[in-house]
Design an enzyme around this catalytic site. Structure first.
Site, mmCIF file in Angstrom:
data_model
loop_
_atom_site.group_PDB
_atom_site.id
_atom_site.type_symbol
_atom_site.label_atom_id
_atom_site.label_comp_id
_atom_site.label_asym_id
_atom_site.label_seq_id
_atom_site.Cartn_x
_atom_site.Cartn_y
_atom_site.Cartn_z
ATOM 1 N N SER A 200 -15.580 -24.541 7.308
ATOM 2 C CA SER A 200 -15.055 -23.684 8.275
ATOM 3 C C SER A 200 -14.861 -22.086 7.792
ATOM 4 O O SER A 200 -15.410 -21.961 6.681
ATOM 5 C CB SER A 200 -13.749 -24.022 8.632
ATOM 6 O OG SER A 200 -12.873 -23.788 7.593
ATOM 7 N N LYS A 201 -14.545 -21.243 8.743
ATOM 8 C CA LYS A 201 -14.315 -19.919 8.267
ATOM 9 C C LYS A 201 -13.782 -19.772 6.454
ATOM 10 O O LYS A 201 -14.191 -18.808 6.211
ATOM 11 C CB LYS A 201 -13.631 -19.193 9.446
ATOM 12 C CG LYS A 201 -14.425 -18.756 10.610
ATOM 13 C CD LYS A 201 -14.310 -17.463 10.762
ATOM 14 C CE LYS A 201 -15.345 -16.634 11.474
ATOM 15 N NZ LYS A 201 -15.729 -17.431 12.995
ATOM 16 N N ARG A 202 -12.766 -20.675 6.499
ATOM 17 C CA ARG A 202 -12.132 -20.602 5.387
ATOM 18 C C ARG A 202 -13.168 -20.180 4.217
ATOM 19 O O ARG A 202 -12.980 -19.890 3.158
ATOM 20 C CB ARG A 202 -11.178 -21.826 5.351
ATOM 21 C CG ARG A 202 -10.165 -21.576 4.511
ATOM 22 C CD ARG A 202 -9.165 -22.709 4.769
ATOM 23 N NE ARG A 202 -9.789 -24.013 4.897
ATOM 24 C CZ ARG A 202 -10.132 -24.566 3.666
ATOM 25 N NH1 ARG A 202 -9.833 -24.138 2.361
ATOM 26 N NH2 ARG A 202 -10.686 -25.916 3.778
ATOM 27 N N HIS A 203 -14.139 -21.188 4.393
ATOM 28 C CA HIS A 203 -15.344 -21.130 3.163
ATOM 29 C C HIS A 203 -16.160 -19.924 3.408
ATOM 30 O O HIS A 203 -17.262 -19.621 2.278
ATOM 31 C CB HIS A 203 -16.213 -22.466 3.554
ATOM 32 C CG HIS A 203 -15.380 -23.749 3.219
ATOM 33 N ND1 HIS A 203 -15.013 -24.372 4.495
ATOM 34 C CD2 HIS A 203 -14.904 -24.471 2.301
ATOM 35 C CE1 HIS A 203 -14.467 -25.613 4.069
ATOM 36 N NE2 HIS A 203 -14.657 -25.404 2.356
ATOM 37 N N GLY A 204 -16.017 -19.103 4.310
ATOM 38 C CA GLY A 204 -16.813 -17.884 4.102
ATOM 39 C C GLY A 204 -17.632 -17.836 5.447
ATOM 40 O O GLY A 204 -17.382 -18.716 6.647
#
Ligand code: GLU
Length: 427
Positions: A200-204
């Site tokens: 997800s976005k959390r990973h970049g």
């Protein structure tokens, strides 16, 4: 004949996981000589947006995935869905609740799917509520349209993410009600980040678009996505699409979650950057420099080619190559602080730079070999190690301690620019 489809909802950018789903379907169609169809699941007219659709189509093309037949838009088929719902009411299989139409799910039945990736999966209809087909606002639901369209399009295999496993028994119930044979299902585990959590976005960056902007090559992204859930029987990892078409088979899809590893992706990208003909890299490199603020008119293509030759073995993405070579085009290049403090504050170094600039002055052909000779002679006369000249010179002209061979760099800069920068740091 194999007929597969990719069925994106245009409610967001193309996620890496969806791109991988598209890729596997495409590879399977091309491997078997079948058809790869595109169906746009735009029944949610509030959340579906034209700009997302345009970008999804563009990203698919960019990745090298082409489709057969005309694109099907579910928003054009509301009549079909409503008529089908009516028929199921007439047959006594569905009922109305206000303006909504709902399918009656028979209780205590076992539904089995023989998933091509996970094997047998068993469901009991006691866990499945009656299924809405047409919502009270008149719009059809995903599971219902999906089955109507997959039957109509004569889809033979559905490769999609594990997040749809729980939809599959509901869809099978609809196939039965419509008197159609379900296709083969192949559910692939969702893509994870390196920490094992869903990507997800959390990973970049998670969209194809973002990687495109960062200067990754489409061939590299297609290659890396392919490795996330499929492996070539011969264990090879650098597999261009053409080769993958020959090797791909649903049989080799993995039931184990794959992790998106940016470092590995960067390695694959660099492999493609090193192999790609310079001519083809050139427009990407130029575009990236212009985006960084380099004036397009002042760019000399021969210079770009030379820089690409020197730097493509160093930068893993096109943007990285541009950052590393920005100093060849503009004077406001960043200067590494540690390098500056180490080399540029020292009076002896300043003197060396000033003297070095003087001995460069008389060189007529400012070629790497001539520059090197002059540098070695100067070192001999001053009784210095060549590195005492090379390190501060490199920092002065490029702001960095790393880069291509110094003399090759100097040749590309040209005498005037080199001397200008040496003098800037010598006083
Ligand atoms: N529109 C659905 C999605 O994007 C399609 C799922 C399917 O392939 O059936 O998840």
């Amino acid at each position: 004949m194999v007929r597969v489809r990719f069925a994106p909802s245009p409610t967001g950018f193309l996620h890496l996981g969806s791109a991988r789903t598209a890729l596997f379907n495409w590879l399977y169609a091309r491997h078997t000589g079948g058809k790869f169809l595109l169906r746009i699941e735009d029944t949610d007219q509030v959340r579906s947006e034209k700009r997302f659709l345009a970008e999804i189509l563009e990203d698919l093309k960019w990745l090298g995935l082409d489709w057969d037949e005309e694109i099907v838009y579910q928003s054009n088929r509301f009549d079909v869905y409503r008529e089908t719902a009516e028929k199921l009411i007439e047959k006594g299989l569905a009922y109305r609740e206000g303006t909504a139409v709902i399918f009656k799910v028979e209780k205590s039945r076992v539904i089995e799917i023989d998933d091509a990736v996970h094997g047998k999966i068993v469901f009991n209809t006691d866990e499945i509520k009656d299924q809405v087909m047409i919502k009270s606002d008149g719009s059809p639901t995903y599971n219902f349209c999906c089955v109507i369209d997959d039957s109509w399009l004569e889809i033979t295999h559905i490769i999609r993410g594990d997040d749809h496993i729980s939809n599959t028994p509901k869809q099978i119930i609809f196939y039965e009600a419509l008197g159609q044979k379900p296709p083969v299902f192949a559910h692939i585990p969702l893509m994870m980040g390196m920490d094992g959590a869903k990507l997800s976005k959390r990973h970049g960056a998670v969209s194809v678009e973002e990687y495109k902007k960062e200067g990754f090559l489409s061939e590299a992204l297609a290659n890396y996505l392919m490795l996330l859930g499929w492996a070539s029987p011969d264990g090879k990892e650098i597999i261009p699409l053409k080769e993958a078409i020959e090797k791909f088979d649903i049989k080799n899809l993995s039931g184990v979650q794959a992790r998106f590893d940016t470092q590995k992706f960067r390695w694959i990208n660099s492999e493609y950057i090193m192999k790609k003909p310079i001519e083809e890299l050139l427009p990407l490199y130029k575009k990236s420099l212009v985006e960084m603020g380099v004036n397009e008119n002042g760019i000399d293509e021969l210079k770009l080619k030379k820089l690409l030759e020197l730097y493509r073995v160093r930068g893993k993405t096109v943007s990285e190559i541009s950052s590393m070579t920005y100093c060849f085009f503009k004077d406001d290049y960043p200067v590494d602080e540690i390098a500056f403090n180490k080399y540029m504050l020292d009076d002896e170094n300043k003197k060396i730079l000033a003297e070095f600039s003087k001995v460069l002055e008389p060189i007529n052909d400012f070629l790497a070999s001539n520059i090197e000779q002059v540098c070695r002679e100067f070192a001999g006369v001053r009784n210095l190690k060549a590195s005492k000249i090379i390190h501060p010179t490199r920092v002065a002209i490029s702001g960095r301690t790393e880069g291509a061979g110094l003399f090759e760099m100097m040749e590309i800069f040209g005498k005037e620019k080199v001397i200008e920068r040496l003098l800037k740091y010598s006083s």
